[in-house]
Design a protein around this motif. Structure first.
Motif, PDB file in Angstrom:
ATOM      1  N   PHE A   1       0.840  -1.205   0.000  1.00  0.00           N
ATOM      2  CA  PHE A   1       0.000   0.000   0.000  1.00  0.00           C
ATOM      3  C   PHE A   1       0.869   1.246   0.000  1.00  0.00           C
ATOM      4  O   PHE A   1       2.084   1.183   0.253  1.00  0.00           O
ATOM      5  CB  PHE A   1      -0.929   0.007   1.224  1.00  0.00           C
ATOM      6  CG  PHE A   1      -0.225   0.319   2.525  1.00  0.00           C
ATOM      7  CD1 PHE A   1       0.595  -0.608   3.144  1.00  0.00           C
ATOM      8  CD2 PHE A   1      -0.383   1.564   3.119  1.00  0.00           C
ATOM      9  CE1 PHE A   1       1.242  -0.312   4.331  1.00  0.00           C
ATOM     10  CE2 PHE A   1       0.266   1.873   4.307  1.00  0.00           C
ATOM     11  CZ  PHE A   1       1.083   0.926   4.913  1.00  0.00           C
ATOM     12  N   GLU A   2       0.236   2.379  -0.314  1.00  0.00           N
ATOM     13  CA  GLU A   2       0.899   3.685  -0.231  1.00  0.00           C
ATOM     14  C   GLU A   2       0.385   4.399   1.013  1.00  0.00           C
ATOM     15  O   GLU A   2      -0.823   4.385   1.275  1.00  0.00           O
ATOM     16  CB  GLU A   2       0.588   4.515  -1.489  1.00  0.00           C
ATOM     17  CG  GLU A   2       1.111   3.881  -2.768  1.00  0.00           C
ATOM     18  CD  GLU A   2       0.620   4.588  -4.041  1.00  0.00           C
ATOM     19  OE1 GLU A   2      -0.142   5.573  -3.925  1.00  0.00           O
ATOM     20  OE2 GLU A   2       0.999   4.149  -5.139  1.00  0.00           O
ATOM     21  N   THR A   3       1.265   5.056   1.759  1.00  0.00           N
ATOM     22  CA  THR A   3       0.834   5.706   3.005  1.00  0.00           C
ATOM     23  C   THR A   3      -0.200   6.803   2.732  1.00  0.00           C
ATOM     24  O   THR A   3      -1.168   6.959   3.475  1.00  0.00           O
ATOM     25  CB  THR A   3       2.033   6.300   3.769  1.00  0.00           C
ATOM     26  OG1 THR A   3       2.877   6.994   2.842  1.00  0.00           O
ATOM     27  CG2 THR A   3       2.818   5.237   4.498  1.00  0.00           C
ATOM     28  N   ILE A   4       0.038   7.597   1.678  1.00  0.00           N
ATOM     29  CA  ILE A   4      -0.990   8.492   1.132  1.00  0.00           C
ATOM     30  C   ILE A   4      -1.068   8.129  -0.344  1.00  0.00           C
ATOM     31  O   ILE A   4      -0.066   8.224  -1.057  1.00  0.00           O
ATOM     32  CB  ILE A   4      -0.630   9.978   1.287  1.00  0.00           C
ATOM     33  CG1 ILE A   4      -0.471  10.355   2.778  1.00  0.00           C
ATOM     34  CG2 ILE A   4      -1.711  10.862   0.648  1.00  0.00           C
ATOM     35  CD1 ILE A   4      -0.069  11.811   3.000  1.00  0.00           C
ATOM     36  N   THR A   5      -2.243   7.684  -0.820  1.00  0.00           N
ATOM     37  CA  THR A   5      -2.314   7.217  -2.205  1.00  0.00           C
ATOM     38  C   THR A   5      -2.239   8.400  -3.163  1.00  0.00           C
ATOM     39  O   THR A   5      -2.722   9.489  -2.886  1.00  0.00           O
ATOM     40  CB  THR A   5      -3.599   6.416  -2.454  1.00  0.00           C
ATOM     41  OG1 THR A   5      -4.736   7.297  -2.343  1.00  0.00           O
ATOM     42  CG2 THR A   5      -3.746   5.285  -1.456  1.00  0.00           C
TER      43      THR A   5
ATOM     44  N   PRO B   1      -3.105   9.597  -7.025  1.00  0.00           N
ATOM     45  CA  PRO B   1      -3.463  10.940  -6.576  1.00  0.00           C
ATOM     46  C   PRO B   1      -4.751  10.990  -5.736  1.00  0.00           C
ATOM     47  O   PRO B   1      -5.287  12.062  -5.518  1.00  0.00           O
ATOM     48  CB  PRO B   1      -3.711  11.668  -7.891  1.00  0.00           C
ATOM     49  CG  PRO B   1      -4.387  10.620  -8.731  1.00  0.00           C
ATOM     50  CD  PRO B   1      -3.740   9.305  -8.339  1.00  0.00           C
ATOM     51  N   GLN B   2      -5.245   9.825  -5.265  1.00  0.00           N
ATOM     52  CA  GLN B   2      -6.549   9.817  -4.592  1.00  0.00           C
ATOM     53  C   GLN B   2      -6.478  10.418  -3.186  1.00  0.00           C
ATOM     54  O   GLN B   2      -7.496  10.823  -2.618  1.00  0.00           O
ATOM     55  CB  GLN B   2      -7.081   8.380  -4.513  1.00  0.00           C
ATOM     56  CG  GLN B   2      -7.145   7.677  -5.863  1.00  0.00           C
ATOM     57  CD  GLN B   2      -5.796   7.040  -6.237  1.00  0.00           C
ATOM     58  OE1 GLN B   2      -4.800   7.153  -5.504  1.00  0.00           O
ATOM     59  NE2 GLN B   2      -5.762   6.371  -7.383  1.00  0.00           N
ATOM     60  N   LEU B   3      -5.264  10.386  -2.589  1.00  0.00           N
ATOM     61  CA  LEU B   3      -5.003  10.926  -1.252  1.00  0.00           C
ATOM     62  C   LEU B   3      -5.811  10.210  -0.175  1.00  0.00           C
ATOM     63  O   LEU B   3      -6.244  10.807   0.808  1.00  0.00           O
ATOM     64  CB  LEU B   3      -5.251  12.439  -1.218  1.00  0.00           C
ATOM     65  CG  LEU B   3      -4.453  13.255  -2.252  1.00  0.00           C
ATOM     66  CD1 LEU B   3      -4.662  14.746  -2.039  1.00  0.00           C
ATOM     67  CD2 LEU B   3      -2.966  12.931  -2.197  1.00  0.00           C
TER      68      LEU B   3
ATOM     69  N   VAL C   1     -12.061  19.781  -2.842  1.00  0.00           N
ATOM     70  CA  VAL C   1     -10.631  19.797  -2.541  1.00  0.00           C
ATOM     71  C   VAL C   1     -10.295  18.561  -1.710  1.00  0.00           C
ATOM     72  O   VAL C   1     -10.992  18.248  -0.745  1.00  0.00           O
ATOM     73  CB  VAL C   1     -10.230  21.060  -1.740  1.00  0.00           C
ATOM     74  CG1 VAL C   1      -8.718  21.061  -1.495  1.00  0.00           C
ATOM     75  CG2 VAL C   1     -10.662  22.309  -2.462  1.00  0.00           C
ATOM     76  N   ASN C   2      -9.222  17.884  -2.114  1.00  0.00           N
ATOM     77  CA  ASN C   2      -8.777  16.699  -1.375  1.00  0.00           C
ATOM     78  C   ASN C   2      -7.403  16.983  -0.770  1.00  0.00           C
ATOM     79  O   ASN C   2      -6.433  17.205  -1.501  1.00  0.00           O
ATOM     80  CB  ASN C   2      -8.664  15.487  -2.315  1.00  0.00           C
ATOM     81  CG  ASN C   2      -9.943  15.219  -3.074  1.00  0.00           C
ATOM     82  OD1 ASN C   2     -10.988  15.016  -2.471  1.00  0.00           O
ATOM     83  ND2 ASN C   2      -9.865  15.249  -4.397  1.00  0.00           N
TER      84      ASN C   2
ATOM     85  N   ALA D   1       2.824  17.213   0.773  1.00  0.00           N
ATOM     86  CA  ALA D   1       2.841  18.393  -0.097  1.00  0.00           C
ATOM     87  C   ALA D   1       2.096  18.140  -1.401  1.00  0.00           C
ATOM     88  O   ALA D   1       2.344  18.793  -2.408  1.00  0.00           O
ATOM     89  CB  ALA D   1       4.281  18.802  -0.385  1.00  0.00           C
ATOM     90  N   LEU D   2       1.200  17.157  -1.395  1.00  0.00           N
ATOM     91  CA  LEU D   2       0.399  16.860  -2.580  1.00  0.00           C
ATOM     92  C   LEU D   2      -1.072  17.094  -2.258  1.00  0.00           C
ATOM     93  O   LEU D   2      -1.563  16.639  -1.217  1.00  0.00           O
ATOM     94  CB  LEU D   2       0.606  15.399  -2.990  1.00  0.00           C
ATOM     95  CG  LEU D   2       0.125  15.030  -4.391  1.00  0.00           C
ATOM     96  CD1 LEU D   2       1.053  15.623  -5.448  1.00  0.00           C
ATOM     97  CD2 LEU D   2       0.065  13.507  -4.560  1.00  0.00           C
ATOM     98  N   LEU D   3      -1.768  17.803  -3.132  1.00  0.00           N
ATOM     99  CA  LEU D   3      -3.212  17.984  -2.974  1.00  0.00           C
ATOM    100  C   LEU D   3      -3.862  17.861  -4.339  1.00  0.00           C
ATOM    101  O   LEU D   3      -3.211  18.024  -5.377  1.00  0.00           O
ATOM    102  CB  LEU D   3      -3.526  19.319  -2.311  1.00  0.00           C
ATOM    103  CG  LEU D   3      -3.135  20.601  -3.049  1.00  0.00           C
ATOM    104  CD1 LEU D   3      -4.240  21.064  -3.987  1.00  0.00           C
ATOM    105  CD2 LEU D   3      -2.834  21.705  -2.036  1.00  0.00           C
ATOM    106  N   THR D   4      -5.133  17.536  -4.335  1.00  0.00           N
ATOM    107  CA  THR D   4      -5.883  17.479  -5.590  1.00  0.00           C
ATOM    108  C   THR D   4      -7.187  18.254  -5.417  1.00  0.00           C
ATOM    109  O   THR D   4      -7.655  18.457  -4.295  1.00  0.00           O
ATOM    110  CB  THR D   4      -6.213  16.027  -6.002  1.00  0.00           C
ATOM    111  OG1 THR D   4      -7.040  15.424  -5.005  1.00  0.00           O
ATOM    112  CG2 THR D   4      -4.955  15.217  -6.187  1.00  0.00           C
TER     113      THR D   4
END
Length: 409
Positions: A150-154, A156-158, A302-303, A326-329
């Motif tokens: 898994f990804e700790t924060i996915t 780009p789904q976050l 906003v995610n 530092a990633l947002l969608t």
């Protein structure tokens, strides 16, 4: 030394530099000479720790590995040529034909491609669960399951999962827990404390120091019993807790030619020293931008896990030491409005990467996920209306001004 940055700056060399250099020199040499046939034989047999050939080991790369080991508290670290190489090497080191791993469709597009288009023909089955419902994971586990990935924060789904729940499932069935922690750097995330066995990182992002170089990191936290994996059973008898790393270095990593170049290792050693400063700034910027986007009438959604309105806010706060990446969608009304927004940007660059010093914007559905069908993109949580912002370290008011003017009709 206790602080992250102090450790990153002051990790000692394994051997004293003859000239007293304060930065590890770049050993841009393919091969290394030996005094005798007996010495080179001992090196190849693994009886003497010497550098022989840079595809296998190199002093500059080794120093980066030592730095990562020092700041993370890991048992062992291997630096590789990219984040994708880190995932591929790890999976190929623990699994073989007929085995399966369990993950979610909420993963980076190239990671999904690795599982489905590269490793599936090789004989690995990938099973997909809904990680927001952990009970769906247990239903997929059988005797051939080797790992949960898994990804700790996915991206780009976050989406953020409760890692302790995943760890408890992995422990219950004695399977490996592997995490891509690229979006939550070791500066503010301790994977070992949450029960992650193997951490894979794209060091191109936070560690490289502003998109200076491509690289990857594999971290073994030293908490998994390698005798539980059939492929590593004999190695576990010989090397105990070092079975995973030994097999990786002496076989999979060596044979795939996944080595990191000495020059990139040098750049990333320097980048690690300023990681905390850049992470603090970019995470702070991301939260400010997310709040600003939330006030725009042109933004549908906003995610960002740093927003209190995010369903992942509380678990992110708990797991990531109060930082949210530092990633947002965000979503606009249509694909056309997304393209219009991107084309109006002046300061923010239209480019794909994360944790560049510059802020970057991207339409994931038409880029990273362009090879997938519209239906699969929806299953992967990547709608045509989604914009990804990888926030940099510029003055946040300038980033917000650019985004605001690009959102105007």
């Amino acid at each position: 030394m206790a602080g992250f940055t102090t450790k990153a700056i002051h990790t000692p060399y394994l051997k004293k530099d003859v000239h007293g250099s304060l930065q590890m020199p770049v050993y841009d040499s393919v091969t290394f000479e030996f005094e005798s046939a007996e010495e080179i034989e001992a090196a190849f047999m693994g009886q003497k720790p010497r550098h022989a050939y840079s595809r296998i080991t190199n002093p500059t790369v080794e120093h980066l590995e030592q730095k990562i080991k020092n700041v993370s508290g890991a048992l062992a670290v291997v630096a590789v040529s990219s984040g994708m190489a880190a995932i591929a090497n790890t999976v190929m080191n623990i699994a073989q034909k007929g085995d399966n791993i369990i993950t979610t469709k909420y993963v980076f597009g190239n990671t999904y491609s690795l599982f489905e288009k590269t490793l599936a023909p090789w004989g690995l089955e990938t099973r997909y669960a809904d990680f927001s419902k952990p009970e769906t994971i247990e239903k997929l586990i059988n005797k051939n399951t080797k790992a949960i990935f898994f990804e700790t924060i996915t991206n780009p789904q976050l989406e953020v999962v409760d890692i302790k729940i995943l760890s408890s499932i992995a422990r219950k069935y004695s399977i490996l827990l592997i995490s891509d922690t690229t979006l939550t750097p070791i500066y503010f995330f301790n994977s070992k404390d949450l029960g992650i066995d193997i951490e894979v990182i794209s060091s191109t992002k936070y560690i490289s120091g502003g998109a200076t170089s491509v690289g990857g990191i594999i971290i073994d936290n030293g908490i998994y019993d390698w005798s539980k994996i059939a492929k590593l059973e004999n190695d576990a008898k010989k090397f105990g807790p070092f079975a995973f790393i030994t097999k990786l270095k002496r076989e999979v990593y060596r044979n795939l030619g996944s080595c990191l170049s000495p020059h990139n290792a040098y750049l990333q050693s320097i980048g690690l020293e300023t990681l905390a400063l850049r992470a603090d700034k970019s995470c702070s910027n991301a939260l400010t931008i997310a709040k600003s986007l939330g006030k725009s009438k042109r933004v549908v959604k906003v995610n960002y896990p740093g927003l209190e309105s995010s369903p992942y806010h509380l678990i992110s706060d708990k797991q990531f030491s109060g930082k949210f990446g530092a990633l947002l969608t965000f979503e606009l009304e249509s694909r056309e409005k997304c393209f219009s927004f991107l084309n109006k940007l002046k300061l923010v660059r239209r480019a794909t990467n994360i944790q560049d010093n510059k802020t970057l914007a991207l339409h994931p559905a038409s880029t990273i996920f362009c090879e997938y069908s519209p239906q699969l993109k929806l299953e992967m949580g990547v709608p045509d209306t989604l914009i990804r912002i990888a926030v940099g370290i510029e003055d946040v008011e300038d980033i917000i001004d650019d985004i605001k003017q690009a959102l105007e009709e």
